[in-house]
Design a protein around this motif. Structure first.
Motif, PDB file in Angstrom:
ATOM      1  N   ASN A   8       4.464  -4.460   0.763  1.00 58.21           N
ATOM      2  CA  ASN A   8       5.351  -4.372  -0.397  1.00 58.21           C
ATOM      3  C   ASN A   8       4.662  -3.763  -1.609  1.00 58.21           C
ATOM      4  O   ASN A   8       5.327  -3.382  -2.563  1.00 58.21           O
ATOM      5  CB  ASN A   8       5.894  -5.754  -0.773  1.00 58.21           C
ATOM      6  CG  ASN A   8       6.777  -6.320   0.292  1.00 58.21           C
ATOM      7  OD1 ASN A   8       7.437  -5.592   1.016  1.00 58.21           O
ATOM      8  ND2 ASN A   8       6.791  -7.631   0.401  1.00 58.21           N
ATOM      9  N   ALA A  12       2.724   2.399  -2.413  1.00 57.97           N
ATOM     10  CA  ALA A  12       3.440   3.325  -3.285  1.00 57.97           C
ATOM     11  C   ALA A  12       4.830   3.637  -2.743  1.00 57.97           C
ATOM     12  O   ALA A  12       5.799   3.683  -3.498  1.00 57.97           O
ATOM     13  CB  ALA A  12       2.638   4.606  -3.456  1.00 57.97           C
ATOM     14  N   SER A  13       4.946   3.823  -1.450  1.00 62.39           N
ATOM     15  CA  SER A  13       6.241   4.158  -0.861  1.00 62.39           C
ATOM     16  C   SER A  13       7.259   3.044  -1.058  1.00 62.39           C
ATOM     17  O   SER A  13       8.444   3.307  -1.242  1.00 62.39           O
ATOM     18  CB  SER A  13       6.094   4.455   0.633  1.00 62.39           C
ATOM     19  OG  SER A  13       5.648   3.309   1.338  1.00 62.39           O
ATOM     20  N   GLN A  14       6.805   1.815  -1.042  1.00 64.94           N
ATOM     21  CA  GLN A  14       7.708   0.683  -1.220  1.00 64.94           C
ATOM     22  C   GLN A  14       8.031   0.429  -2.687  1.00 64.94           C
ATOM     23  O   GLN A  14       9.011  -0.224  -3.015  1.00 64.94           O
ATOM     24  CB  GLN A  14       7.101  -0.572  -0.592  1.00 64.94           C
ATOM     25  CG  GLN A  14       6.783  -0.421   0.878  1.00 64.94           C
ATOM     26  CD  GLN A  14       7.986   0.034   1.683  1.00 64.94           C
ATOM     27  OE1 GLN A  14       9.001  -0.633   1.721  1.00 64.94           O
ATOM     28  NE2 GLN A  14       7.877   1.187   2.318  1.00 64.94           N
ATOM     29  N   LEU A  15       7.190   0.983  -3.561  1.00 62.10           N
ATOM     30  CA  LEU A  15       7.394   0.851  -5.001  1.00 62.10           C
ATOM     31  C   LEU A  15       8.123   2.076  -5.559  1.00 62.10           C
ATOM     32  O   LEU A  15       8.231   2.230  -6.772  1.00 62.10           O
ATOM     33  CB  LEU A  15       6.045   0.689  -5.709  1.00 62.10           C
ATOM     34  CG  LEU A  15       5.230  -0.544  -5.328  1.00 62.10           C
ATOM     35  CD1 LEU A  15       3.843  -0.469  -5.945  1.00 62.10           C
ATOM     36  CD2 LEU A  15       5.951  -1.813  -5.757  1.00 62.10           C
ATOM     37  N   SER A  16       8.596   2.946  -4.665  1.00 60.09           N
ATOM     38  CA  SER A  16       9.292   4.184  -5.033  1.00 60.09           C
ATOM     39  C   SER A  16       8.430   5.074  -5.931  1.00 60.09           C
ATOM     40  O   SER A  16       8.904   5.660  -6.894  1.00 60.09           O
ATOM     41  CB  SER A  16      10.630   3.874  -5.719  1.00 60.09           C
ATOM     42  OG  SER A  16      11.464   3.157  -4.856  1.00 60.09           O
ATOM     43  N   ARG A  17       7.166   5.158  -5.583  1.00 59.17           N
ATOM     44  CA  ARG A  17       6.228   6.007  -6.331  1.00 59.17           C
ATOM     45  C   ARG A  17       5.832   7.184  -5.453  1.00 59.17           C
ATOM     46  O   ARG A  17       5.716   7.051  -4.237  1.00 59.17           O
ATOM     47  CB  ARG A  17       4.978   5.212  -6.716  1.00 59.17           C
ATOM     48  CG  ARG A  17       5.235   3.984  -7.543  1.00 59.17           C
ATOM     49  CD  ARG A  17       4.762   4.015  -8.953  1.00 59.17           C
ATOM     50  NE  ARG A  17       3.550   4.700  -9.258  1.00 59.17           N
ATOM     51  CZ  ARG A  17       2.484   4.117  -9.809  1.00 59.17           C
ATOM     52  NH1 ARG A  17       2.483   2.818 -10.052  1.00 59.17           N
ATOM     53  NH2 ARG A  17       1.431   4.842 -10.118  1.00 59.17           N
ATOM     54  N   ASN A  18       5.602   8.312  -6.082  1.00 60.22           N
ATOM     55  CA  ASN A  18       5.212   9.518  -5.353  1.00 60.22           C
ATOM     56  C   ASN A  18       3.717   9.803  -5.445  1.00 60.22           C
ATOM     57  O   ASN A  18       3.253  10.811  -4.937  1.00 60.22           O
ATOM     58  CB  ASN A  18       5.988  10.732  -5.878  1.00 60.22           C
ATOM     59  CG  ASN A  18       7.455  10.640  -5.540  1.00 60.22           C
ATOM     60  OD1 ASN A  18       7.821  10.134  -4.492  1.00 60.22           O
ATOM     61  ND2 ASN A  18       8.304  11.124  -6.424  1.00 60.22           N
ATOM     62  N   ASP A  60       8.415   2.896  10.282  1.00 56.10           N
ATOM     63  CA  ASP A  60       8.797   3.422   8.973  1.00 56.10           C
ATOM     64  C   ASP A  60       7.769   4.469   8.561  1.00 56.10           C
ATOM     65  O   ASP A  60       6.648   4.150   8.200  1.00 56.10           O
ATOM     66  CB  ASP A  60       8.859   2.288   7.948  1.00 56.10           C
ATOM     67  CG  ASP A  60       9.339   2.737   6.579  1.00 56.10           C
ATOM     68  OD1 ASP A  60       9.283   3.951   6.277  1.00 56.10           O
ATOM     69  OD2 ASP A  60       9.762   1.864   5.808  1.00 56.10           O
ATOM     70  N   LYS A  82       7.473   6.215   5.975  1.00 57.39           N
ATOM     71  CA  LYS A  82       7.013   6.118   4.594  1.00 57.39           C
ATOM     72  C   LYS A  82       5.808   5.188   4.501  1.00 57.39           C
ATOM     73  O   LYS A  82       4.900   5.433   3.719  1.00 57.39           O
ATOM     74  CB  LYS A  82       8.125   5.614   3.684  1.00 57.39           C
ATOM     75  CG  LYS A  82       9.221   6.613   3.468  1.00 57.39           C
ATOM     76  CD  LYS A  82      10.276   6.042   2.548  1.00 57.39           C
ATOM     77  CE  LYS A  82      11.404   7.012   2.337  1.00 57.39           C
ATOM     78  NZ  LYS A  82      12.448   6.447   1.480  1.00 57.39           N
ATOM     79  N   TYR A 141       1.267   6.969   4.199  1.00 58.83           N
ATOM     80  CA  TYR A 141       0.328   6.772   3.121  1.00 58.83           C
ATOM     81  C   TYR A 141      -1.077   6.368   3.558  1.00 58.83           C
ATOM     82  O   TYR A 141      -1.987   6.352   2.769  1.00 58.83           O
ATOM     83  CB  TYR A 141       0.863   5.736   2.126  1.00 58.83           C
ATOM     84  CG  TYR A 141       1.787   6.367   1.127  1.00 58.83           C
ATOM     85  CD1 TYR A 141       1.284   7.062   0.043  1.00 58.83           C
ATOM     86  CD2 TYR A 141       3.159   6.303   1.289  1.00 58.83           C
ATOM     87  CE1 TYR A 141       2.122   7.655  -0.882  1.00 58.83           C
ATOM     88  CE2 TYR A 141       4.004   6.892   0.372  1.00 58.83           C
ATOM     89  CZ  TYR A 141       3.476   7.562  -0.707  1.00 58.83           C
ATOM     90  OH  TYR A 141       4.301   8.152  -1.605  1.00 58.83           O
TER      91      TYR A 141
END
Length: 54
Positions: free
Chosen positions: A5, A8-14, A46, A48, A52
């Protein structure tokens, strides 16, 4: 809380800053459970999550 959780992918960060910080924290406190969770998710369905760490 799952370490996944905090990715970055789960925090909607690029960017990869959250992942770098998480890796440092896991290593610094020797969080073996968190490290094992990351290892398990290297083959996550997943993309995403999987992306990472490669």
């Amino acid at each position: 809380m799952s370490v996944v959780n905090l990715l970055a992918s789960q925090l909607s960060r690029n960017d990869d800053v959250p992942n770098i910080e998480l890796a440092r924290e896991l290593a610094n406190v020797e969080n073996n459970t968190g490290i094992e969770e990351i290892i398990e998710n290297l083959s996550s369905k997943d993309k995403k999550i999987q992306y990472y760490w490669f």
